[in-house]
Design a protein around this motif. Structure first.
Motif, short mmCIF file in Angstrom:
data_model
loop_
_atom_site.label_atom_id
_atom_site.label_comp_id
_atom_site.label_asym_id
_atom_site.label_seq_id
_atom_site.Cartn_x
_atom_site.Cartn_y
_atom_site.Cartn_z
N TRP A 27 29.87 82.45 71.57
CA TRP A 27 30.70 82.35 72.77
C TRP A 27 30.72 80.94 73.35
O TRP A 27 31.65 80.54 74.03
N LYS A 28 29.69 80.15 73.06
CA LYS A 28 29.64 78.77 73.55
C LYS A 28 30.72 77.90 72.93
O LYS A 28 31.03 76.83 73.45
N SER A 29 31.30 78.36 71.83
CA SER A 29 32.34 77.60 71.14
C SER A 29 33.69 77.81 71.82
O SER A 29 34.19 78.93 71.87
N ALA A 30 34.27 76.74 72.32
CA ALA A 30 35.55 76.84 73.02
C ALA A 30 36.65 77.40 72.13
O ALA A 30 37.51 78.15 72.59
N TYR A 31 36.62 77.05 70.84
CA TYR A 31 37.65 77.56 69.93
C TYR A 31 37.60 79.08 69.85
O TYR A 31 38.63 79.74 69.77
N TYR A 32 36.40 79.65 69.90
CA TYR A 32 36.25 81.11 69.82
C TYR A 32 36.70 81.76 71.13
O TYR A 32 37.42 82.76 71.10
N ARG A 33 36.30 81.20 72.26
CA ARG A 33 36.72 81.76 73.55
C ARG A 33 38.25 81.79 73.64
O ARG A 33 38.84 82.79 74.06
N LEU A 34 38.89 80.69 73.25
CA LEU A 34 40.35 80.64 73.30
C LEU A 34 40.98 81.67 72.36
O LEU A 34 41.98 82.30 72.70
N SER A 35 40.39 81.83 71.21
CA SER A 35 40.92 82.80 70.25
C SER A 35 40.80 84.23 70.76
O SER A 35 41.71 85.04 70.56
N MET A 36 39.70 84.53 71.40
CA MET A 36 39.54 85.86 72.00
C MET A 36 40.53 86.05 73.14
O MET A 36 41.10 87.13 73.32
N TYR A 37 40.76 85.00 73.90
CA TYR A 37 41.73 85.05 75.00
C TYR A 37 43.15 85.28 74.45
O TYR A 37 43.90 86.09 74.99
N ILE A 38 43.48 84.60 73.38
CA ILE A 38 44.79 84.79 72.74
C ILE A 38 44.96 86.25 72.35
O ILE A 38 46.03 86.84 72.55
N TYR A 39 43.92 86.85 71.78
CA TYR A 39 44.03 88.25 71.38
C TYR A 39 44.28 89.15 72.59
O TYR A 39 45.12 90.04 72.54
N ASP A 40 43.58 88.90 73.68
CA ASP A 40 43.80 89.72 74.87
C ASP A 40 45.19 89.50 75.47
O ASP A 40 45.81 90.44 75.97
N ALA A 80 61.10 82.24 77.70
CA ALA A 80 60.60 80.88 77.49
C ALA A 80 59.29 80.59 78.22
O ALA A 80 58.41 79.93 77.69
N GLU A 81 59.15 81.09 79.44
CA GLU A 81 57.95 80.78 80.22
C GLU A 81 56.69 81.34 79.57
O GLU A 81 55.70 80.63 79.40
N ILE A 82 56.73 82.61 79.21
CA ILE A 82 55.56 83.22 78.56
C ILE A 82 55.33 82.58 77.20
O ILE A 82 54.19 82.27 76.84
N LEU A 83 56.40 82.37 76.45
CA LEU A 83 56.25 81.75 75.13
C LEU A 83 55.58 80.39 75.25
O LEU A 83 54.63 80.09 74.51
N ASP A 84 56.00 79.57 76.18
CA ASP A 84 55.40 78.24 76.37
C ASP A 84 53.91 78.36 76.69
O ASP A 84 53.09 77.58 76.18
N LYS A 85 53.55 79.31 77.54
CA LYS A 85 52.14 79.50 77.90
C LYS A 85 51.32 79.92 76.68
O LYS A 85 50.21 79.42 76.47
N ARG A 86 51.85 80.84 75.89
CA ARG A 86 51.12 81.32 74.71
C ARG A 86 50.96 80.23 73.67
O ARG A 86 49.88 80.04 73.12
N ILE A 87 52.05 79.51 73.41
CA ILE A 87 52.00 78.45 72.41
C ILE A 87 51.01 77.36 72.85
O ILE A 87 50.26 76.82 72.03
N ALA A 88 50.95 77.06 74.14
CA ALA A 88 50.01 76.05 74.63
C ALA A 88 48.57 76.46 74.36
O ALA A 88 47.76 75.64 73.92
N VAL A 89 48.24 77.73 74.59
CA VAL A 89 46.87 78.21 74.34
C VAL A 89 46.59 78.19 72.84
O VAL A 89 45.51 77.75 72.41
N ILE A 90 47.55 78.63 72.05
CA ILE A 90 47.36 78.65 70.60
C ILE A 90 47.17 77.23 70.07
O ILE A 90 46.27 76.97 69.26
N GLN A 91 47.98 76.30 70.54
CA GLN A 91 47.86 74.92 70.06
C GLN A 91 46.54 74.28 70.48
O GLN A 91 45.97 73.48 69.74
N GLN A 92 46.04 74.66 71.63
CA GLN A 92 44.73 74.18 72.05
C GLN A 92 43.65 74.72 71.11
O GLN A 92 42.75 73.99 70.69
N ALA A 93 43.76 76.01 70.76
CA ALA A 93 42.80 76.61 69.82
C ALA A 93 42.92 75.97 68.44
O ALA A 93 41.91 75.72 67.77
N ILE A 94 44.14 75.67 68.01
CA ILE A 94 44.35 74.99 66.72
C ILE A 94 43.66 73.63 66.73
O ILE A 94 42.93 73.28 65.80
#
Length: 140
Positions: free
Chosen positions: A26-39, A112-126
């Motif tokens: 859980w200390k890994s930011a990439y994992y936290r973001l990925s779990m958030y994306i799933y939710d 567009a608004e939700i899509l932009d928010k989701r893509i931003a989180v995904i790109q941060q995780a990437i």
């Protein structure tokens, strides 16, 4: 959870079981973001599934976004810095890219608004996942 209950990442984290937040992964930011994306996908799926064209996309989003987290969990348990860790994390990276693509295909449903928010989180995780892969490749 209802679709309207989207929470910012920091508030969402507070809703999770302490046992999950105490896990070393859980200390890994990439994992936290990925779990958030799933939710987030879980919430979005309700809206996407209401449109007959979105039903197949929902199946793909569930599979790809869930696979991101599952592969990260597997990679971590195989040992950070090992060749297998890098291999499985690359699979997670591919699943992140696929999840981004499936989200793009929902743009007519989510808007567009939700899509932009989701893509931003995904790109941060990437970006974080690429960094972790590169750091662990250099260790070999």
């Amino acid at each position: 959870m209802a679709y309207e209950k989207e929470l910012p990442l920091d508030e969402w984290v507070k809703t999770l079981p302490v046992s999950l937040r105490n896990d070393p992964l859980w200390k890994s930011a990439y994992y936290r973001l990925s779990m958030y994306i799933y939710d987030l996908m879980w919430l979005d799926a309700e809206k996407i599934n209401k449109d007959f064209r979105g039903r197949e996309i929902v199946h793909q989003l569930v599979r790809s976004s869930g696979s991101v987290c599952a592969n990260m969990e597997e990679a971590y348990r195989r040992g950070i810095g090992t060749p297998d860790f890098v291999r499985v994390m690359r699979i997670s990276l591919g699943e992140l890219g696929e999840t981004q693509g499936w989200y793009f295909r929902t743009r007519h449903i989510l808007g567009a608004e939700i899509l932009d928010k989701r893509i931003a989180v995904i790109q941060q995780a990437i970006a974080l996942t690429v960094t972790v892969i590169d750091q662990n490749r250099k260790k070999r």
